[in-house]
Design an enzyme around this catalytic site. Sequence first.
Site, PDB file in Angstrom:
ATOM      1  N   TRP A  62      13.674 -15.722  17.025  1.00 35.91           N
ATOM      2  CA  TRP A  62      14.200 -16.756  16.140  1.00 35.91           C
ATOM      3  C   TRP A  62      14.430 -18.040  16.931  1.00 35.91           C
ATOM      4  O   TRP A  62      15.556 -18.439  17.227  1.00 35.91           O
ATOM      5  CB  TRP A  62      15.485 -16.250  15.468  1.00 35.91           C
ATOM      6  CG  TRP A  62      15.234 -15.123  14.502  1.00 35.91           C
ATOM      7  CD1 TRP A  62      14.068 -14.831  13.862  1.00 35.91           C
ATOM      8  CD2 TRP A  62      16.174 -14.129  14.068  1.00 35.91           C
ATOM      9  NE1 TRP A  62      14.220 -13.718  13.059  1.00 35.91           N
ATOM     10  CE2 TRP A  62      15.503 -13.264  13.157  1.00 35.91           C
ATOM     11  CE3 TRP A  62      17.520 -13.880  14.351  1.00 35.91           C
ATOM     12  CZ2 TRP A  62      16.131 -12.184  12.543  1.00 35.91           C
ATOM     13  CZ3 TRP A  62      18.145 -12.797  13.722  1.00 35.91           C
ATOM     14  CH2 TRP A  62      17.453 -11.974  12.829  1.00 35.91           C
ATOM     15  N   HIS A 108      23.100 -18.038   3.250  1.00 35.63           N
ATOM     16  CA  HIS A 108      24.295 -18.746   2.772  1.00 35.63           C
ATOM     17  C   HIS A 108      24.236 -20.232   3.103  1.00 35.63           C
ATOM     18  O   HIS A 108      24.977 -21.031   2.575  1.00 35.63           O
ATOM     19  CB  HIS A 108      25.581 -18.107   3.337  1.00 35.63           C
ATOM     20  CG  HIS A 108      25.756 -18.302   4.813  1.00 35.63           C
ATOM     21  ND1 HIS A 108      25.247 -17.426   5.735  1.00 35.63           N
ATOM     22  CD2 HIS A 108      26.364 -19.280   5.518  1.00 35.63           C
ATOM     23  CE1 HIS A 108      25.553 -17.854   6.953  1.00 35.63           C
ATOM     24  NE2 HIS A 108      26.228 -18.967   6.847  1.00 35.63           N
ATOM     25  N   GLU A 146      -1.103 -18.671   5.866  1.00 36.92           N
ATOM     26  CA  GLU A 146      -0.994 -19.676   6.934  1.00 36.92           C
ATOM     27  C   GLU A 146       0.063 -20.733   6.658  1.00 36.92           C
ATOM     28  O   GLU A 146       0.704 -21.224   7.588  1.00 36.92           O
ATOM     29  CB  GLU A 146      -2.353 -20.365   7.139  1.00 36.92           C
ATOM     30  CG  GLU A 146      -3.401 -19.433   7.745  1.00 36.92           C
ATOM     31  CD  GLU A 146      -4.804 -20.031   7.782  1.00 36.92           C
ATOM     32  OE1 GLU A 146      -4.969 -21.219   7.437  1.00 36.92           O
ATOM     33  OE2 GLU A 146      -5.732 -19.279   8.141  1.00 36.92           O
ATOM     34  N   ASP A 159       8.209 -22.341   8.507  1.00 37.68           N
ATOM     35  CA  ASP A 159       6.823 -22.389   8.971  1.00 37.68           C
ATOM     36  C   ASP A 159       6.437 -23.774   9.494  1.00 37.68           C
ATOM     37  O   ASP A 159       6.480 -24.773   8.768  1.00 37.68           O
ATOM     38  CB  ASP A 159       5.905 -21.996   7.800  1.00 37.68           C
ATOM     39  CG  ASP A 159       4.627 -21.381   8.295  1.00 37.68           C
ATOM     40  OD1 ASP A 159       4.678 -20.261   8.808  1.00 37.68           O
ATOM     41  OD2 ASP A 159       3.569 -22.049   8.202  1.00 37.68           O
ATOM     42  N   ASP A 190       2.430 -14.348  18.959  1.00 39.71           N
ATOM     43  CA  ASP A 190       2.951 -13.763  17.735  1.00 39.71           C
ATOM     44  C   ASP A 190       2.255 -14.346  16.507  1.00 39.71           C
ATOM     45  O   ASP A 190       1.791 -15.484  16.528  1.00 39.71           O
ATOM     46  CB  ASP A 190       4.447 -14.138  17.712  1.00 39.71           C
ATOM     47  CG  ASP A 190       5.203 -13.377  16.683  1.00 39.71           C
ATOM     48  OD1 ASP A 190       5.284 -12.155  16.811  1.00 39.71           O
ATOM     49  OD2 ASP A 190       5.728 -14.020  15.750  1.00 39.71           O
ATOM     50  N   LYS A 193      -2.346 -14.548  12.670  1.00 38.62           N
ATOM     51  CA  LYS A 193      -3.096 -14.770  11.420  1.00 38.62           C
ATOM     52  C   LYS A 193      -2.371 -15.721  10.477  1.00 38.62           C
ATOM     53  O   LYS A 193      -2.873 -16.032   9.399  1.00 38.62           O
ATOM     54  CB  LYS A 193      -3.391 -13.443  10.728  1.00 38.62           C
ATOM     55  CG  LYS A 193      -2.200 -12.780  10.086  1.00 38.62           C
ATOM     56  CD  LYS A 193      -2.610 -11.496   9.334  1.00 38.62           C
ATOM     57  CE  LYS A 193      -1.448 -10.964   8.524  1.00 38.62           C
ATOM     58  NZ  LYS A 193      -1.724  -9.712   7.845  1.00 38.62           N
ATOM     59  N   GLU A 214      -1.373 -11.184  18.174  1.00 39.46           N
ATOM     60  CA  GLU A 214      -0.955 -10.195  17.183  1.00 39.46           C
ATOM     61  C   GLU A 214      -1.563 -10.563  15.828  1.00 39.46           C
ATOM     62  O   GLU A 214      -1.192 -11.569  15.235  1.00 39.46           O
ATOM     63  CB  GLU A 214       0.579 -10.190  17.054  1.00 39.46           C
ATOM     64  CG  GLU A 214       1.060  -9.165  16.049  1.00 39.46           C
ATOM     65  CD  GLU A 214       2.290  -9.600  15.257  1.00 39.46           C
ATOM     66  OE1 GLU A 214       2.954  -8.734  14.681  1.00 39.46           O
ATOM     67  OE2 GLU A 214       2.570 -10.817  15.204  1.00 39.46           O
ATOM     68  N   ASP A 282       7.472  -3.195  16.029  1.00 35.94           N
ATOM     69  CA  ASP A 282       7.399  -3.520  14.602  1.00 35.94           C
ATOM     70  C   ASP A 282       7.067  -2.316  13.734  1.00 35.94           C
ATOM     71  O   ASP A 282       7.126  -2.412  12.505  1.00 35.94           O
ATOM     72  CB  ASP A 282       6.312  -4.579  14.354  1.00 35.94           C
ATOM     73  CG  ASP A 282       6.788  -5.985  14.694  1.00 35.94           C
ATOM     74  OD1 ASP A 282       8.008  -6.209  14.764  1.00 35.94           O
ATOM     75  OD2 ASP A 282       5.917  -6.857  14.876  1.00 35.94           O
ATOM     76  N   ARG A 306      13.745   0.188  18.017  1.00 38.47           N
ATOM     77  CA  ARG A 306      14.044  -0.633  19.207  1.00 38.47           C
ATOM     78  C   ARG A 306      15.104   0.026  20.070  1.00 38.47           C
ATOM     79  O   ARG A 306      16.067  -0.600  20.510  1.00 38.47           O
ATOM     80  CB  ARG A 306      14.460  -2.029  18.765  1.00 38.47           C
ATOM     81  CG  ARG A 306      13.280  -2.682  18.061  1.00 38.47           C
ATOM     82  CD  ARG A 306      13.628  -3.901  17.280  1.00 38.47           C
ATOM     83  NE  ARG A 306      12.428  -4.390  16.583  1.00 38.47           N
ATOM     84  CZ  ARG A 306      12.300  -5.598  16.083  1.00 38.47           C
ATOM     85  NH1 ARG A 306      13.276  -6.463  16.186  1.00 38.47           N
ATOM     86  NH2 ARG A 306      11.202  -5.961  15.469  1.00 38.47           N
TER      87      ARG A 306
END
Length: 417
Positions: A62, A108, A146, A159, A190, A193, A214, A282, A306
């Site tokens: 993030w 929020h 995309e 994005d 990451d 696509k 990926e 994932d 994880r």
Amino acid sequence: MRNSAGAPYNSTSRKLCGSSWMSITEHLDYIPNMGFDAIWISPIVANIDYQTSYGETCHGYWTENISSLNHHFGTPDDLRSLSSVIHARGIYLMVGVVVNRFAGIPSHMGTNISSINDFNLSPFPSSSDFHPLCWIEDYSNQTQAEQCWLGDKILALIDLDTEDPKVVTTMNDWISSLVQDYHINGIRIDTVKHIRKDFWPGFTKAVGVFSIGEVYDKNVSLVKDYTKIIDSVLDYPTFFALIAEFSSIQGNLSALLDVATASQESYKYGTFMTGSFLENHDVPRFQPKTRDLAQGYQGAEDPDNREALWLSGYATANKTLVSHQYLFNSGFLTTPKATQLSKPPLLTLLTNVGQSAIVTWNTTGVLNANQAIVDVLTCSQYVVPSDGTMTMSSSDGSPKVLMPSTVTGQICIHGEN
Ligand code: ABC
Ligand code: CA
């Protein structure tokens, strides 16, 4: 990696666990002992630092500010130190890199595009640097995949407008410096696509070292194009086939062969350059899918997949689970239940019959008459009869990895491997 206190860790909590770049340096023997010569670490840049409904940013995906590092993982000097310490051990450094998007906006605070200006995203502080809000609802619609947003109404992933030349130049300059500053040997890109294909050649040129992308999709027909613009891709199509055909005794190994053949024929370098894997952070771990494995991570979906590495005690006994590479640039002889992969001088015999059935592989014509061979997994020795006819069998679902005795060298000494 262990956390500083070596404490128990429950991945379901989705909390930062105290792991750091420096803590990796405390376990460097583990890496070569597992047969690995590289480590891949989570994205390293500064992340949003607040509690979300999906927990803390323990994974590093993030992004908030690409110009500074994630202080939870360490300082710039710590990362340089990790890089030089592992290089001195002959281990390569691979780093996760996210281009597609920036931080999650928690619901929020609203997911309105104008609220982006309220965050401290750097070097893209303004909503005009991002695509307008729309959710990806149909992954097969490439324009949507995309230009719309990943995430959901709980946590939106904003994005980036990778059609904007200013954004492209900024990202290319950033990755070029990052790789050089920290002597990075390769990057795992990451969400490949989710950015237009013609973005990637310029970016990977700026990377200047090996990149693996990926492309999370089971279709060879979609993944193949990316093998032509990035050095390598994670081989999701083969992963899906491996899981489907090996995790159940109902599996059909011929279907696996179909995927392997299709990727051999359509990937730029066949499957030679792809990143083979059986599980990752994932997807659910492999072991819960079958009783036929001795050891490994057990978690199901994110975040249960994880689990903390230190909870394994850094055991290195069962290497095959995590490190087995399927070398599909080789010959095949497959029935629905038994397959032979021939990559001379290696012959691998695999099956999905499970631990309670007997399987036979007819190696006639694959191995040479009078040839002395060794199964390097058990160090059992065999000689092919003079007429060349030979079958091998397994009564507990175990595979065989056969090598001519003449080339096994030190692998099997006094019956031990
Ligand atoms: C958080 C929570 C999760 C929660 C989720 C909504 O939010 O932890 O419990 O379910 C990071 C974090 C995650 C976090 C996410 C979102 O951010 O690690 O913990 O999840 O905030 C990469 C990274 C991944 C990272 C992100 C961020 C991207 O490896 O760690 O996640 O976006 C898509 C992307 C792929 C991405 C993956 C997680 O999501 O393409 O890049 N991974 C279909 C789509 C795929 C899609 C996949 C999963 O679903 O086509 O594009 O991947 O959603 C086959 C089809 C495939 C199909 C599969 C399921 O079935 O051929 O196309 O994939 O048959
Ligand atoms: Ca995108």
